[in-house]
Design a protein around this motif. Structure first.
Motif: not given
Length: 217
Positions: A144, A103-104, A75, A71-72, A96-97, A100
């Protein structure tokens, strides 16, 4: 925006996973299905370095890797203006993953225990520009994202609109929704436009997240 891959040419991907045996297994599986592996990476930075040197149609990356995870890395790609579709793999059915990853800027999110044909289908669909997000528990989404009363839908949703929203949440394309509901593809596009307007969102992913939070679906 990247050009769609030539339908007569094999799909070329970057493969990132920190486990060598997993990469070897995925490579063997995908190459048997006609997919070309441009390069492999065992962590996020290696993936970024490889993408600087190789053009690919899709990035297939594990989410959980040491150092810079999937994910990083995603991003950083998006921050740099890199628009190549990314399909993220995980062994965890974790809402949650999913949030994320969405969103990324991920186009796809798939569990590692998916069937081989499902994996190839996911890569093919993502390469065509579709979004593939497997349905997961909605509880984490609601926890969330909290919307205030003034952000509620502008109008009530019809049963048909709710059905289309549920299919959007499953990552189905307009064509697939049309086939499933026996509608013209243009009619589905009109429904999607109305749904986005009612939810006051600009894209399908945000519409799905908001619809879940507001218990529309």
């Amino acid at each position: 925006m990247t050009d769609a891959p030539n339908t007569t040419a094999p799909i070329t991907i970057a493969l990132a996973d920190d486990q060598a045996l997993v990469r070897a297994g995925l490579r063997a599986l995908l190459e048997r299905q006609g997919i070309v592996i441009a390069f492999e990476a065992d962590h996020g930075q290696a993936l970024l370095d490889g993408l600087a040197a190789h053009a690919v149609d899709v990035v297939l990356s594990d989410i959980r890797m040491p150092g810079m995870d999937g994910i990083e890395a995603l991003q950083r790609l998006r921050d740099a203006g890199h628009t190549t579709p990314v399909l993220l793999l995980t062994t965890f059915d974790d809402s949650e993953l999913l949030l994320r990853a969405t969103q990324a800027g991920a186009q796809g999110f798939l569990l590692k225990d998916a069937a081989p044909d499902d994996l190839r289908d996911a890569i093919t669909r993502v390469a065509r520009g579709e979004t593939l997000l497997q349905p997961v528990s909605t509880d984490a989404v609601r926890a969330r994202y909290q919307y205030h009363a003034q952000e509620a839908p502008k109008e009530r949703f019809s049963e048909r609109e709710v059905a289309i929203l549920r299919l959007l949440a499953g990552g189905y394309s307009n064509k697939e929704i049309a086939r499933s509901l026996f509608l013209a593809e243009g009619t589905v596009k009109n429904y999607v436009s109305v749904i986005l307007e009612k939810l006051d969102t600009r894209d399908r992913t945000r519409a799905v997240l908001k619809a879940i939070t507001l218990r529309v679906i």
